[in-house]
Design a protein around this motif. Structure first.
Motif, PDB file in Angstrom:
ATOM      1  N   UNK A 422       0.905  -1.058  -0.031  1.00 15.11           N
ATOM      2  CA  UNK A 422      -0.140  -0.184  -0.005  1.00 15.11           C
ATOM      3  C   UNK A 422       0.662   1.203   0.179  1.00 15.11           C
ATOM      4  N   UNK A 423       1.880   1.607   1.078  1.00 12.21           N
ATOM      5  CA  UNK A 423       2.946   2.752   1.180  1.00 12.21           C
ATOM      6  C   UNK A 423       3.177   3.010  -0.634  1.00 12.21           C
ATOM      7  N   UNK A 424       4.047   1.775  -0.647  1.00  7.68           N
ATOM      8  CA  UNK A 424       4.394   1.887  -1.983  1.00  7.68           C
ATOM      9  C   UNK A 424       3.558   2.405  -3.057  1.00  7.68           C
ATOM     10  N   UNK A 425       2.183   1.558  -3.924  1.00  6.65           N
ATOM     11  CA  UNK A 425       1.397   2.359  -4.499  1.00  6.65           C
ATOM     12  C   UNK A 425       1.425   3.338  -4.868  1.00  6.65           C
ATOM     13  N   UNK A 426       0.888   4.049  -3.164  1.00  4.55           N
ATOM     14  CA  UNK A 426       0.983   5.394  -3.003  1.00  4.55           C
ATOM     15  C   UNK A 426       2.046   6.341  -3.028  1.00  4.55           C
ATOM     16  N   UNK A 427       3.426   5.401  -2.584  1.00  2.50           N
ATOM     17  CA  UNK A 427       4.543   6.585  -3.939  1.00  2.50           C
ATOM     18  C   UNK A 427       4.663   6.956  -5.857  1.00  2.50           C
ATOM     19  N   UNK A 428       4.174   5.072  -5.614  1.00  4.31           N
ATOM     20  CA  UNK A 428       4.524   5.430  -7.385  1.00  4.31           C
ATOM     21  C   UNK A 428       3.594   6.066  -8.411  1.00  4.31           C
ATOM     22  N   UNK A 429       2.844   5.927  -7.264  1.00  2.75           N
ATOM     23  CA  UNK A 429       1.457   6.897  -8.006  1.00  2.75           C
ATOM     24  C   UNK A 429       1.522   8.174  -8.053  1.00  2.75           C
TER      25      UNK A 429
END
Length: 444
Positions: A422-429
């Motif tokens: 989840x944290x990586x997903x927001x940073x990726x977005x």
């Protein structure tokens, strides 16, 4: 030509005079299919022939009247098409929306020296403005002129050299640089290594067994059996015929794709309209090291028939071929060096077989996402083509602390990074949004 202000309107042109004949030939097939074998068994052969003749004559008359009322011309930077019988309609297609132009030659058109021009435009759910039929020279000249007026292509075609004005056509077509010529043997073998081909003998056996055990040798029974058998064999055969003599080349106006046997297609795709490139490794092809490639271009309908979709980039090839083609379509991008990071081990609860394959990463110019267990796919999206970025979480993803990052393009499918923390997903977005904005602004 007529001039209104700064807008130049060319004289309206009709389609080729043989158009009603070819449309009428299509009507014969449609009429027989509409009446069906059951109608033949009820009314008899004589009345069936009368019904077919009436429908064919009626369709031919309508085709002639439709041809007489159909025309096209270029007004400024618009292609306008006039058509209709009872209700007249004029379609104005801004050439700025032009994504790709395809010259298609069905079998009857090849026999008569004609062609059909099909346009793909931004936001089109289906092929826009199919002009059926023109001479091959007229279709090619109009294609090049539309691309030129749309801001892509070589030197503009002078108005005096436009087909239909009585002036000679351009002396020679633009030079092409061959990128890849696919052997017909590879096209045939690749289709034999598909699930449809493996199950084809089973399907044919079932149909023939049912026919032989029914005890009926009537015309209707034989015709129905042949129809069912043809339906089973149609998919792999159509794909082979569609990709026969596949040739990919580069022109100053963009990618040029030639393919087809019974129906030939010559498509031009400007490089600045490419939204994404997808590379697919089918399970049965991996033993031979084969893959296939497709383009994602705004305007192509995702719901269209797979055999007729104008998004082929490479029907079958090796990794070396794919690297070379990718570098031509997306300069500076190498399939072997695209950075991909895996997903957490807990993602296997949602993707038990694909978890080791899932990956996504940010390259210098593109975003890449990989997925699939049996059939693997790598999708590459240039940052400048990203329209929006979404972070999606289903109930199970929320329980596992995972999310999927969707990258949307004007071409439709886009790419999806599945199973991300989840944290990586927001940073990726956030990184994708920032890079997309910077790419659209351009250097400086």
């Amino acid at each position: 030509m007529s001039v209104s202000g700064d807008v130049v309107a060319e004289p309206r042109r009709r389609l080729h005079p043989l158009t009603p004949l070819l449309q009428g030939a299509k009507s014969i097939v449609v009429a027989i299919a509409a009446l069906s074998w059951s109608t033949l068994s009820r009314v008899g052969l004589g009345w069936f022939a009368v019904l077919v003749a009436v429908l064919v004559v009626g369709a031919t008359v309508l085709a002639v009247v439709s041809w007489y009322n159909t025309g096209y011309h270029i007004v400024g930077r618009e292609l306008r098409i006039h058509e209709g019988l009872l209700w007249r309609r004029t379609r104005a297609i801004p050439l700025e929306r032009l994504q790709a132009v395809e010259v298609v030659r069905p079998l009857l058109a090849q026999l008569t020296g004609l062609a059909e021009l099909r346009l793909e435009v931004v936001g089109g759910g289906q092929t826009e403005a199919p002009l059926s039929f023109l001479t091959v020279a007229e279709a090619a000249a109009l294609r090049d002129r539309l691309l030129t007026l749309a801001g892509r292509g070589q030197s503009p075609v002078p108005d005096a050299a436009v087909p239909g004005d009585g002036a000679p056509l351009p002396a020679a077509p633009p030079a092409e640089r061959l990128l890849r010529l696919v052997a017909n043997r590879e096209v045939l073998v690749s289709q034999l290594l598909t699930p449809q081909a493996f199950f084809l003998p089973i399907g044919v056996t079932v149909v023939l067994t049912e026919f032989l055990t029914s005890g009926s040798w009537s015309f209707i029974a034989v015709a129905s059996t042949l129809t069912a058998t043809a339906g089973i064999m149609l998919q792999p055969i159509r794909r082979v015929l569609s990709d026969w003599n596949f040739r990919l080349s580069m022109q100053e106006s963009g990618l040029r794709v030639h393919r087809g046997l019974l129906e030939t297609r010559a498509q031009t795709v400007p490089l600045d309209r490419v939204q994404a490139v997808a590379v697919t490794w089918p399970l049965l092809w991996r033993a031979k090291g084969w893959l296939r490639m497709r383009l994602e271009v705004a305007g192509f309908s995702a719901e269209s028939d797979d055999n007729n979709r104008p998004d082929r980039l490479l029907p079958v090839g090796t990794l070396t071929d794919a690297r070379f083609v990718t570098f031509e379509v997306l300069p500076g991008v190498d399939l072997l060096t695209v950075p991909l990071t895996g997903v957490p081990r807990r993602a296997r609860w949602l993707h038990p077989f694909a978890q080791p394959v899932l990956g996504a990463g940010l390259g210098e110019r593109v975003f890449a996402a990989r997925r699939g267990a049996l059939t693997r796919e790598l999708v590459i999206v240039p940052y400048a083509r990203i329209q929006s970025v979404r972070v999606v979480r289903g109930p199970l993803q929320r329980a596992l602390g995972l999310a999927t990052v969707h990258v949307d393009t004007a071409g439709g499918a886009g790419a999806a990074a599945q199973g991300r923390d989840l944290a990586e997903a927001w940073m990726l977005a956030a990184a994708l949004t920032e890079r997309a904005q910077a790419a659209r602004r351009g250097p400086g």
